[in-house]
Design a protein around this motif. Structure first.
Motif, PDB file in Angstrom:
ATOM      1  N   ALA A  30       0.832  -1.205   0.000  1.00 31.52           N
ATOM      2  CA  ALA A  30       0.000   0.000   0.000  1.00 31.52           C
ATOM      3  C   ALA A  30       0.871   1.261   0.000  1.00 31.52           C
ATOM      4  CB  ALA A  30      -0.942  -0.015   1.204  1.00 31.52           C
ATOM      5  N   ILE A  31       1.930   1.259   0.807  1.00 29.64           N
ATOM      6  CA  ILE A  31       2.842   2.408   0.833  1.00 29.64           C
ATOM      7  C   ILE A  31       3.531   2.574  -0.516  1.00 29.64           C
ATOM      8  CG2 ILE A  31       4.901   3.367   1.929  1.00 29.64           C
ATOM      9  CD1 ILE A  31       4.100   1.930   4.489  1.00 29.64           C
ATOM     10  N   ALA A  32       3.899   1.457  -1.137  1.00 28.15           N
ATOM     11  CA  ALA A  32       4.531   1.519  -2.459  1.00 28.15           C
ATOM     12  C   ALA A  32       3.574   2.108  -3.486  1.00 28.15           C
ATOM     13  CB  ALA A  32       4.987   0.126  -2.880  1.00 28.15           C
ATOM     14  N   PHE A  33       2.293   1.752  -3.413  1.00 28.59           N
ATOM     15  CA  PHE A  33       1.304   2.330  -4.324  1.00 28.59           C
ATOM     16  C   PHE A  33       1.211   3.845  -4.139  1.00 28.59           C
ATOM     17  CE2 PHE A  33      -1.195  -1.856  -4.752  1.00 28.59           C
ATOM     18  CZ  PHE A  33      -0.552  -2.138  -5.935  1.00 28.59           C
ATOM     19  N   VAL A  34       1.224   4.289  -2.889  1.00 29.31           N
ATOM     20  CA  VAL A  34       1.181   5.731  -2.618  1.00 29.31           C
ATOM     21  C   VAL A  34       2.415   6.413  -3.188  1.00 29.31           C
ATOM     22  CG1 VAL A  34       1.208   7.467  -0.793  1.00 29.31           C
ATOM     23  CG2 VAL A  34      -0.255   5.452  -0.560  1.00 29.31           C
ATOM     24  N   ALA A  35       3.580   5.809  -2.991  1.00 31.02           N
ATOM     25  CA  ALA A  35       4.819   6.396  -3.507  1.00 31.02           C
ATOM     26  C   ALA A  35       4.795   6.485  -5.029  1.00 31.02           C
ATOM     27  CB  ALA A  35       6.019   5.579  -3.032  1.00 31.02           C
ATOM     28  N   ILE A  36       4.329   5.424  -5.688  1.00 29.06           N
ATOM     29  CA  ILE A  36       4.242   5.440  -7.150  1.00 29.06           C
ATOM     30  C   ILE A  36       3.267   6.518  -7.623  1.00 29.06           C
ATOM     31  CG2 ILE A  36       3.422   4.144  -9.145  1.00 29.06           C
ATOM     32  CD1 ILE A  36       6.098   3.216  -8.347  1.00 29.06           C
ATOM     33  N   SER A  37       2.129   6.645  -6.955  1.00 30.03           N
ATOM     34  CA  SER A  37       1.138   7.649  -7.336  1.00 30.03           C
ATOM     35  C   SER A  37       1.700   9.059  -7.185  1.00 30.03           C
ATOM     36  CB  SER A  37      -0.127   7.488  -6.483  1.00 30.03           C
ATOM     37  OG  SER A  37      -0.691   6.200  -6.633  1.00 30.03           O
ATOM     38  N   LEU A  38       2.384   9.317  -6.075  1.00 31.68           N
ATOM     39  CA  LEU A  38       2.985  10.635  -5.869  1.00 31.68           C
ATOM     40  C   LEU A  38       4.089  10.902  -6.885  1.00 31.68           C
ATOM     41  CD1 LEU A  38       3.205  10.761  -1.956  1.00 31.68           C
ATOM     42  CD2 LEU A  38       1.580  11.939  -3.441  1.00 31.68           C
ATOM     43  N   ARG A  39       4.808   9.873  -7.246  1.00 36.67           N
ATOM     44  CA  ARG A  39       5.865  10.042  -8.255  1.00 36.67           C
ATOM     45  C   ARG A  39       5.268  10.465  -9.597  1.00 36.67           C
ATOM     46  NH1 ARG A  39      11.024   6.314  -9.163  1.00 36.67           N
ATOM     47  NH2 ARG A  39      11.783   7.149 -11.145  1.00 36.67           N
ATOM     48  N   LEU A  40       4.222   9.784 -10.012  1.00 38.86           N
ATOM     49  CA  LEU A  40       3.581  10.133 -11.284  1.00 38.86           C
ATOM     50  C   LEU A  40       2.960  11.526 -11.218  1.00 38.86           C
ATOM     51  CD1 LEU A  40       1.889   6.724 -12.146  1.00 38.86           C
ATOM     52  CD2 LEU A  40       4.077   7.618 -12.942  1.00 38.86           C
ATOM     53  N   TRP A  41       2.388  11.862 -10.076  1.00 40.71           N
ATOM     54  CA  TRP A  41       1.811  13.200  -9.909  1.00 40.71           C
ATOM     55  C   TRP A  41       2.898  14.268  -9.963  1.00 40.71           C
ATOM     56  CZ3 TRP A  41      -0.475  15.615  -4.886  1.00 40.71           C
ATOM     57  CH2 TRP A  41      -1.208  16.761  -5.215  1.00 40.71           C
ATOM     58  N   SER A  42       4.034  13.996  -9.352  1.00 41.81           N
ATOM     59  CA  SER A  42       5.142  14.951  -9.388  1.00 41.81           C
ATOM     60  C   SER A  42       5.603  15.187 -10.818  1.00 41.81           C
ATOM     61  CB  SER A  42       6.307  14.427  -8.535  1.00 41.81           C
ATOM     62  OG  SER A  42       5.957  14.350  -7.170  1.00 41.81           O
ATOM     63  N   ARG A  43       5.675  14.121 -11.594  1.00 43.98           N
ATOM     64  CA  ARG A  43       6.056  14.290 -13.003  1.00 43.98           C
ATOM     65  C   ARG A  43       5.045  15.187 -13.728  1.00 43.98           C
ATOM     66  NH1 ARG A  43      11.241  13.148 -12.801  1.00 43.98           N
ATOM     67  NH2 ARG A  43      11.750  10.920 -12.700  1.00 43.98           N
ATOM     68  N   ARG A  44       3.777  15.000 -13.431  1.00 45.56           N
ATOM     69  CA  ARG A  44       2.755  15.810 -14.076  1.00 45.56           C
ATOM     70  C   ARG A  44       2.846  17.262 -13.638  1.00 45.56           C
ATOM     71  NH1 ARG A  44      -3.790  14.543 -14.088  1.00 45.56           N
ATOM     72  NH2 ARG A  44      -4.376  16.282 -15.441  1.00 45.56           N
ATOM     73  N   LEU A  45       3.100  17.494 -12.347  1.00 50.18           N
ATOM     74  CA  LEU A  45       3.235  18.865 -11.864  1.00 50.18           C
ATOM     75  C   LEU A  45       4.429  19.563 -12.488  1.00 50.18           C
ATOM     76  CD1 LEU A  45       2.477  18.349  -8.048  1.00 50.18           C
ATOM     77  CD2 LEU A  45       1.004  19.458  -9.732  1.00 50.18           C
ATOM     78  N   GLN A  46       5.479  18.814 -12.770  1.00 45.46           N
ATOM     79  CA  GLN A  46       6.669  19.383 -13.395  1.00 45.46           C
ATOM     80  C   GLN A  46       6.556  19.440 -14.910  1.00 45.46           C
ATOM     81  OE1 GLN A  46       9.384  16.509 -11.499  1.00 45.46           O
ATOM     82  NE2 GLN A  46      10.456  18.254 -10.591  1.00 45.46           N
ATOM     83  N   CYS A  47       5.433  18.917 -15.450  1.00 37.72           N
ATOM     84  CA  CYS A  47       5.237  18.863 -16.902  1.00 37.72           C
ATOM     85  C   CYS A  47       6.369  18.090 -17.572  1.00 37.72           C
ATOM     86  CB  CYS A  47       5.140  20.272 -17.504  1.00 37.72           C
ATOM     87  SG  CYS A  47       3.727  21.213 -16.864  1.00 37.72           S
ATOM     88  N   ILE A  48       6.757  16.990 -16.934  1.00 41.48           N
ATOM     89  CA  ILE A  48       7.817  16.130 -17.444  1.00 41.48           C
ATOM     90  C   ILE A  48       7.198  14.812 -17.877  1.00 41.48           C
ATOM     91  CG2 ILE A  48       9.944  14.899 -16.867  1.00 41.48           C
ATOM     92  CD1 ILE A  48      10.569  17.035 -14.840  1.00 41.48           C
TER      93      ILE A  48
END
Length: 364
Positions: A30-48
């Protein structure tokens, strides 16, 4: 008499080690899923756009889900965590055939997940660090990780001849030394993981980071070293495994086997989560005369063009002050809303073509 699978499911009530195994894996996954989701969101926020390291860690997570399913089946249907005498009495000898098949599949998945995590972290180093020596070292270790994955995967997959002798021990044929194979694979994984963890350490101590960020990065390295220690303990448990009681002895190794890749996924995601964390807690990134994160691509370019290139250390362009016009002034003159002054500043008149650049005298 109830079917063996149903009977072993009913035995889950007193299978304490099996329930601990499932609980630990569920929480970490579950923690890994949260980390992956935040990682993808961070990429989107950075427009990367997603890079190879992001795709590798996503694939590793999918394989880890498969291994999680295998572990649940081993606990629920094969009685992992119970003594073999009870498993034989309740489910019969055929349960061990299924248990050996699932153990075989779990080992192959574990080897693949570890390799994907290592490759993801190393590829992230290549994209994030500008120092040529570290980039070359990362590529070399990537090659070693690929070579180890191929060797370990095929050595495990074709450990016995014929193949079915792995789960049908009475089949005529021969097998290699299982303990020697696992010791060699785990030792090599630990050594390569150590180099993966220590590559950024010179940059952490050699760059001007804030105490908070330096503490976070050190914690990431310590967590990585803890993973290596767990691999070593897992290897020790492999030697202590009683072949006459595999269902009971394997559960402790299984718990450590799930901790290593799941923590690896979390550690691989941590350096990329800053934009998402700032967004969640509404933290504004404060301007600084120097880039404060060694994982920032802008910082990597800054190192390439100054520190590692031997050039004079120049002040990077950064916002110094923002002058905002009152609302009525905007309405009256239809001028831009604000003027931003940087260390490399220019002033453009909104009413004419006059342009004032920073003169050499002011630059001095």
């Amino acid at each position: 008499m109830a079917p063996p699978s149903a009977t072993l499911i009913h035995s889950l009530g007193h299978n304490t080690l099996g329930k601990i195994d499932i609980a630990v894996q569920s929480v970490l996954l579950a923690i890994a899923f949260v980390a992956i989701s935040l990682r993808l969101w961070s990429r989107r926020l950075q427009c990367i756009s997603l890079k190879l390291n992001d795709l590798l860690i996503i694939v590793a997570t999918f394989f880890m889900i498969g291994r999680y399913v295998v572990e649940i089946i081993m606990v629920v249907l094969c009685g992992m965590g119970l003594h073999s005498t009870e498993v034989t009495h309740v489910g019969g000898a055929e349960v061990f055939i299924r248990f050996n098949e699932l153990t075989y599949a779990g080992d192959l998945l574990w080897i693949t997940v570890i390799a994907l995590i290592q490759l993801s972290i190393l590829n992230y180093y290549v994209h994030s660090f500008g120092q040529r020596a570290i980039t070359l070292l990362a590529y070399v270790i990537m090659g070693l990780c690929l070579a180890l994955w191929v060797a370990a995967f095929f050595a495990t997959a074709f450990f016995c001849t014929p193949l079915k002798r792995i789960w049908l021990v009475d089949t005529p044929g021969h097998c290699g030394d299982r303990k020697m194979l696992h010791t060699g694979v785990h030792t090599s994984e630990a050594i390569l993981s150590f180099f993966v963890v220590v590559i950024p350490i010179p940059l952490i101590w050699g760059t001007p980071l804030s105490k908070t960020r330096k503490t976070v990065l050190i914690c990431i390295q310590v967590l990585g070293l803890a993973i290596i220690s767990i691999i070593a303990v897992r290897t020790k448990l492999e030697f202590d495994l009683n072949p006459k009681d595999p269902t009971y002895g394997s559960v402790r190794k299984s718990i450590l086997s799930c901790i290593v890749p799941l923590l690896g996924i979390i550690v691989a995601c941590l350096p990329t989560l800053e934009p998402a964390i700032q967004k969640i807690f509404r933290i504004s990134a404060l301007p600084s005369p120097v880039h404060t994160s060694i994982y920032d691509p802008n910082f990597a370019r800054y190192l390439r063009t100054t520190v590692f290139a031997g050039r004079r250390l120049e002040e990077p362009e950064m916002p110094l002050v923002t002058v905002t016009q009152p609302f009525m002034a905007k309405m009256g003159h239809l001028a831009p809303g604000h003027i931003q002054v940087t260390s490399h500043w220019e002033i453009h008149s909104s009413r004419g073509s006059a342009r004032f650049d920073r003169s050499p005298v002011r630059q001095a």
